[in-house]
Design an enzyme around this catalytic site. Structure first.
Site, PDB file in Angstrom:
ATOM      1  CG  ASP A  16      -0.214   0.188   2.519  1.00 54.38           C
ATOM      2  OD1 ASP A  16       0.637  -0.670   2.846  1.00 54.38           O
ATOM      3  OD2 ASP A  16      -0.484   1.171   3.235  1.00 54.38           O
TER       4      ASP A  16
ATOM      5  CG  ASP B 106       3.219  -0.914   4.834  1.00 53.41           C
ATOM      6  OD1 ASP B 106       2.974  -1.108   3.619  1.00 53.41           O
ATOM      7  OD2 ASP B 106       2.337  -0.600   5.652  1.00 53.41           O
TER       8      ASP B 106
ATOM      9  CE1 TYR C 240      -4.527   2.945   4.179  1.00 55.49           C
ATOM     10  CE2 TYR C 240      -3.306   0.988   4.839  1.00 55.49           C
ATOM     11  CZ  TYR C 240      -3.357   2.220   4.197  1.00 55.49           C
ATOM     12  OH  TYR C 240      -2.239   2.729   3.596  1.00 55.49           O
TER      13      TYR C 240
ATOM     14  CD  GLU D 110       4.088   5.188   4.724  1.00 55.95           C
ATOM     15  OE1 GLU D 110       4.188   3.959   4.610  1.00 55.95           O
ATOM     16  OE2 GLU D 110       3.619   5.734   5.753  1.00 55.95           O
TER      17      GLU D 110
END
Length: 484
Positions: free
Chosen positions: A75, A78, A227, A464
């Site tokens: 995603d 990571d 999430y 990120e």
């Protein structure tokens, strides 16, 4: 008069800041925004892989459940596959291709490839085990304690799913939306594949509707706080039904859309909250086809625009001094790109019928929306107070220390020895050096509310990248690339 003056001053500010870099190369940015997805690939990489510092990874994903769940995308920075944001990523890439494919030029092939990499995986998740929808691979709580390349993963690859006893209407309906939208993309190109996508979308949506409940409740710490479905699942049920209606034109899905009743009208659009996207998607019928049955959604879409526009009496959107929408401190650009997609798309619908509307006493034309959208796109590409492009590898100044494991660690070619769970923190994570591998096209979380950006690898809120930031940006880039 007062509101008009405010808007004039806002535009003057935008023009002034925009002169920092007023001629972005949208075609180059479009190509790079799609190339990024290759850097996020999980599974066995194809021979035409262009981001060469990545290698095969997660080949045995699914084994703990005796199924093959290899493929799909990590995603963000990571090594976890979260299907809820991945499905949204797929929906937005598909919508971009449906809406702006003719403006993409040769990049349409790359867009289709990015979509198919996700849909091949989502199909496996939906069809491998009757009565189950697999919704993720990799324990995020374990993974996030490590700083290692995806190619070296030695953490447990836990498999997560929803079922009639542990429902997940949000993730299931989003998966249905993604598969239905993608079925439109491949309808002429590969009818067999398109039919499989649509058939599976219908089955998964039926599951979402029949067994209602939130996946956050069913899966707990496996998906929260990462999430969590904070907005509930009704928005996904609407979004999924809207996409199935678009894909099939079947009255049953129209009836479903109507049966879901009154909607929330938020001032945000994201992987979590789909209401605004569903309203714009459904408004198309009212605007382009003159179908009065969809006037409700046109009104809701315009109410949303009035909450975004800076000069609107009902605006609830902050802008930085440099002109960037500022919604939330963590990964703000995800909201900017998603909302910008709705601005360009609604502007496109309005232009087709020379439609205008009012926010109070302020007249809104297609160009009003287009101007705000262009400002957001240009800001991300470097027309901002610090002249920073927030797309990696685009422009002279871009983030060099992004919060991304694969980018920040030496590649397999440069460092063949395995780097274990803790091995990546020193010297790599804590190093002040630029990342050794450039993740071309990645859009990071973005600047703070003062237009500042520290370029700090440990500052994941700003540094990120994520698939859903990029996916929503592809449409606006194609829109502006195609009208130069």
């Amino acid at each position: 008069m007062g509101n008009s003056l405010v808007f004039l001053l806002f535009l003057i500010t935008l023009l002034f800041v925009g002169n920092v870099q007023c001629n972005p190369n949208y075609r180059e940015a479009l190509a790079k925004s799609l190339l990024f997805f290759q850097g996020q690939r999980s599974g066995r990489l194809p021979s035409d892989q262009q981001i060469k510092w990545r290698s095969n990874s997660g080949l045995f994903d699914g084994r703990l459940a005796n199924v093959d769940l290899s493929g799909g995308y990590y995603d963000a920075g990571d090594n976890v596959k979260f299907n809820f944001p991945m499905a949204y990523t797929t929906s937005m890439l598909s919508w971009a291709t449906i809406e702006y494919g003719k403006r993409m030029g040769p990049q349409i092939k790359e867009a289709r490839a990015a979509i198919r990499w996700a849909t091949d995986y989502l199909l496996k998740c939906a069809t491998s085990t009757p009565g189950r929808l697999y919704v993720g691979v990799g324990d995020p709580n374990v993974d996030h304690k490590c700083w290692e390349r995806p190619e070296d993963m030695d953490t447990v690859r836990t498999v997560y799913w929803v079922s009639p006893n542990n429902p997940g209407s949000d993730v299931a309906a989003e998966t249905a939306a993604a598969l239905a939208a993608a079925s439109i993309v491949f309808r002429r190109l590969d009818p067999t594949y398109s039919n499989k996508l649509l058939r599976t979308a219908q089955q998964v949506y039926h599951f979402a509707l029949q067994y209602q409940g939130s996946y956050s409740h069913s899966l707990g710490s496996a998906v929260c706080p990462f999430y969590c479905s904070y907005s509930g699942f009704k928005d996904e049920l609407l979004w999924g039904a809207a996409w199935l209606f678009r894909a099939t034109n079947a009255v049953s899905y129209y009836n479903l859309v109507k049966s879901l009743g009154a909607d929330d009208q938020p001032d945000i659009f994201s992987w979590d909250n789909k209401y605004a996207g569903a309203h714009v998607l459904l408004s198309r019928r009212a605007l382009l086809n003159g179908d009065k049955n969809f006037d409700q959604y046109k009104q809701e879409a315009e109410n949303f625009m009035c909450k975004i526009l800076p000069n609107s009496p009902s605006s609830s959107t902050q802008y930085t001094q440099g002109g960037l929408m500022y919604k939330l401190p963590e990964s703000n650009l995800q909201y900017v790109t998603s909302i910008t997609f709705l601005l360009t798309t609604y502007s496109k619908y309005m232009s087709a019928k020379k439609h205008t509307f009012n926010c109070g006493n302020v007249l809104v034309t297609p160009n009003t929306l287009r101007s705000i959208a262009k400002r957001q796109v240009d800001y991300i590409l470097g027309a901002n107070p610090i002249r920073m492009s927030y797309m990696v590898g685009y422009g002279p100044y871009f983030p060099k220390r992004i919060h991304h494991r694969g980018s920040s660690l030496p590649s397999i070619a440069a460092h063949p020895q395995s780097i274990g769970c803790d091995g990546g923190f020193n010297p790599f994570f804590h190093s002040m050096n630029p990342n050794p591998n450039i993740l071309v096209g990645a859009i990071v979380g973005g600047p703070n509310q003062n237009d500042g950006f520290p370029d700090d690898r440990s500052d994941y809120s700003h540094s990120e990248p994520a698939t859903y930031i990029n996916a929503a940006f592809v449409g606006p880039l194609a829109y502006f690339a195609g009208i130069r």
